[in-house]
Design a protein around this motif. Structure first.
Motif, PDB file in Angstrom:
ATOM      1  N   LEU A  58       0.834  -1.190   0.000  1.00  0.00           N
ATOM      2  CA  LEU A  58       0.000   0.000   0.000  1.00  0.00           C
ATOM      3  C   LEU A  58       0.872   1.244   0.000  1.00  0.00           C
ATOM      4  O   LEU A  58       1.922   1.278   0.645  1.00  0.00           O
ATOM      5  N   ALA A  59       0.428   2.260  -0.699  1.00  0.00           N
ATOM      6  CA  ALA A  59       1.169   3.520  -0.726  1.00  0.00           C
ATOM      7  C   ALA A  59       0.982   4.247   0.600  1.00  0.00           C
ATOM      8  O   ALA A  59      -0.124   4.276   1.157  1.00  0.00           O
ATOM      9  N   ARG A  60       2.047   4.799   1.130  1.00  0.00           N
ATOM     10  CA  ARG A  60       1.967   5.565   2.370  1.00  0.00           C
ATOM     11  C   ARG A  60       1.353   6.931   2.075  1.00  0.00           C
ATOM     12  O   ARG A  60       1.811   7.659   1.199  1.00  0.00           O
ATOM     13  N   ILE A  61       0.305   7.279   2.822  1.00  0.00           N
ATOM     14  CA  ILE A  61      -0.376   8.557   2.632  1.00  0.00           C
ATOM     15  C   ILE A  61       0.379   9.637   3.396  1.00  0.00           C
ATOM     16  O   ILE A  61       0.589   9.535   4.609  1.00  0.00           O
ATOM     17  N   GLN A  62       0.799  10.670   2.705  1.00  0.00           N
ATOM     18  CA  GLN A  62       1.577  11.736   3.328  1.00  0.00           C
ATOM     19  C   GLN A  62       0.701  12.712   4.107  1.00  0.00           C
ATOM     20  O   GLN A  62       1.049  13.156   5.195  1.00  0.00           O
ATOM     21  N   ARG A  63      -0.446  13.059   3.560  1.00  0.00           N
ATOM     22  CA  ARG A  63      -1.308  14.043   4.221  1.00  0.00           C
ATOM     23  C   ARG A  63      -2.746  13.837   3.773  1.00  0.00           C
ATOM     24  O   ARG A  63      -3.017  13.616   2.601  1.00  0.00           O
ATOM     25  N   LEU A  64      -3.686  13.912   4.736  1.00  0.00           N
ATOM     26  CA  LEU A  64      -5.104  13.801   4.426  1.00  0.00           C
ATOM     27  C   LEU A  64      -5.788  15.124   4.716  1.00  0.00           C
ATOM     28  O   LEU A  64      -5.427  15.839   5.656  1.00  0.00           O
ATOM     29  N   SER A  65      -6.806  15.435   3.936  1.00  0.00           N
ATOM     30  CA  SER A  65      -7.636  16.604   4.226  1.00  0.00           C
ATOM     31  C   SER A  65      -8.644  16.224   5.303  1.00  0.00           C
ATOM     32  O   SER A  65      -8.857  15.033   5.596  1.00  0.00           O
TER      33      SER A  65
END
Length: 249
Positions: free
Chosen positions: A173-180
């Motif tokens: 899975l791709a690591r999420i850097q920032r979420l809104s």
């Protein structure tokens, strides 16, 4: 009737050989065996019939631990040299595979075979994947006449293939850097809709408290306990307890 199985010895053998197979896999090294055995293992792990490879793993463990065992006879009532194949599968092999997150069958022992089956050529007539069973017999032919020293490398290969099977089923899975904030809301709403017996709401709440502690550099000690644990017995105030300098806040 049949040969007695020492489950402690078999379980220890499985753990040791699995660890050796794992070390080889992490180094990108495939266990070395005769070409026809290596090719047979590839076919056995390509079939959708899980029973063949799981039964074979039990046969290898049993034969290495007790050379007098007749691996063609997986039911104790089949003769003096038969073995308790069902006990090996249900008490050792299947729990081990599940513990290590390796795809395996969840049904009854040797679901593809009739009860009191013998691992002989005549059995193939009633099977769906006859080619895979023929390969199963090829590996069993080798095991039947192999010494423990000769059988161990092939056992490591089988375990190596089980590890490969597990890794092929994993998706990076791709690591999420920032979420809104909107994305956070969708994520949390989705998690709260998952039936978890109350576990996910507690984990989300703990995550919020931990975030507050880190953002404001608070001296909070945050503890949480298992769902439905008795508060009085555990000595805490609830599912989540926050303390500051020894005082519950």
């Amino acid at each position: 009737m049949g040969r007695r199985i020492d489950e402690v010895t078999l379980a220890a053998l499985l753990r040791r050989q699995f660890q050796e197979a794992l070390e080889l896999y992490l180094k990108g090294i495939r266990p070395s065996t005769a070409n026809h055995l290596s090719e047979a293992a590839d076919v056995l792990f390509a079939t959708k019939v899980q029973s063949f490879r799981e039964a074979l793993l039990g046969c290898f463990l049993a034969k290495i631990s007790d050379p007098a065992i007749d691996v063609r006879l997986p039911y104790a009532n089949q003769g003096a040299n038969a073995f308790q194949g069902r006990a090996v599968d249900e008490d050792i092999v299947n729990p081990f595979l599940q513990e290590h997150q390796i795809p395996c069958s969840k049904g009854p022992y040797l679901a593809m075979f009739r009860r009191s089956v013998k691992f002989v050529p005549e059995t193939r007539d009633g099977l769906r994947d006859k080619g895979a069973y023929d390969v199963f017999l090829t590996l069993l032919d080798f095991l039947e006449n192999a010494s423990a020293g000769e059988a161990r490398p092939v056992l490591r290969l089988l375990l190596w293939k089980f590890i490969e099977l597990r890794e092929q089923g994993k998706i990076d899975l791709a690591r999420i850097q920032r979420l809104s904030l909107d994305q956070y809301q969708k994520l949390i709403d989705g998690l709260l809709q998952v039936p978890s017996g109350g576990l996910l709401p507690v984990l989300l709440s703990v995550a919020v408290f931990q975030t507050l502690r880190e953002c404001f550099e608070l001296d909070w000690e945050i503890n949480w306990q298992a769902i439905n644990a008795a508060d009085r017995a555990s000595g805490v105030g609830g599912d989540i307890t926050i303390r500051s300098k020894g005082t519950t806040i």
